[in-house]
Design a protein around this motif. Structure first.
Motif: not given
Length: 304
Positions: A51-59, A61-68, A145-150
């Protein structure tokens, strides 16, 4: 005639009860059957690292394609706060009579965004991850739960900008800042419960995700994000029931608790009565109720 006489009688199919008894005798169980509540909690605890690893990975990757990149985690709520300040603070004048309005506003925007984003991602937790749900066996509550943790991780990352804003506007570091910890814990429990409720509803009716932005926008406007509920409740023209609903609105309660913890000019007199009990009540009722509501449909997710 002989062929008719020699035809054996049709065999009767075994009854469902007989099949169930046979399966139970040989230790067979229904695939994907809902476990008991205690077993379900144990399965979630066993997958806490996922759950924690999935949340961290989603966070990440969320802005991985943005330059900032991850800077947008801070910039997005700050830009929202700047827009709200111009519209409500400058044009509509809601800043009048509110001390430290910029810290007041930014704190409200950050804390509201935590609840808003948790509900939005929770609504799509099952319907947006059907491939994962159908491919792997795991307790489905791990997803909302993992999405809320994200979202909590994103809020904590953004809090660095909030601290800078508080210091720039002369808000001193105080012991009351420690109250932000229990306030965030209670808000996380509430958000997770709401996310699980919406995840079950969104799994059955995906169109709910299209309706949620309108509901959340309306909820935001009555939660005191950009204006002071305390100032409004002093007016006599509003019915008493409206004042009670505004004061006990869970989103407003968690925003007020965070303002009370971080802003020294936000005093206890501006809080609704028994605010900590109200905050804990919402967290336990929605958190536990949402978890049980989600668990009851565990065997239905990903089917149909």
């Amino acid at each position: 005639m002989s062929q008719v006489l020699d035809t054996p009688p049709p065999t009767q199919a075994p009854a469902d009860d007989d099949l169930a008894a046979l399966a139970a005798r040989h230790g067979l169980t229904v695939s994907g059957a809902r476990p008991s509540l205690s077993e379900y909690i144990g399965q979630l605890w066993a997958r806490r690292h996922f759950i924690t690893a999935f949340a961290t990975a989603k966070l990440t990757a969320q802005y991985s394609e943005a330059k900032l990149g991850q800077i947008w985690q801070v910039m997005t709520p700050l830009l929202n706060a700047a827009v709200y300040y111009f519209i409500f603070g400058v044009l509509l004048g809601t800043s009048h009579g509110v001390k430290d309005y910029v810290p007041f506003l930014v704190t409200g925007v950050f804390i509201w965004t935590f609840t808003q984003s948790s509900i939005q991602v929770g609504t799509r937790a099952i319907s947006g991850n059907l491939g994962l749900v159908r491919a792997l066996h795991f307790p489905r509550a791990a997803l909302p739960i993992s999405f809320c943790l994200q979202q909590l991780q994103q809020l904590l990352f953004s809090m660095t900008a909030l601290v800078v804003i508080l210091l720039c506007f002369g808000i001193p570091v105080a012991a009351s800042w420690l109250l932000a910890i229990p306030a965030l814990i209670l808000q996380f429990l509430f958000n997770a419960g709401m996310a699980m409720i919406m995840a079950r509803m969104g799994a059955k009716t995906p169109d709910i995700a299209q309706l949620m932005p309108f509901i959340l926008r309306t909820w935001m406007y009555v939660s005191g994000v950009m204006w002071s509920i305390g100032k409004l409740t002093k007016k006599d023209h509003l019915p008493h029931i409206v004042l009670v609903l505004l004061e006990n609105n869970p989103a407003a309660v968690y925003i007020d608790l965070m303002r009370y913890a971080l802003i020294d000019s936000f005093h206890s007199k501006q809080l609704p009565p028994h605010v900590w009990l109200v905050a804990a009540g919402w967290a336990l009722a929605v958190g536990i109720g949402g978890f049980i509501y989600f668990w009851k449909a565990e065997e239905k997710y990903g089917r149909g």
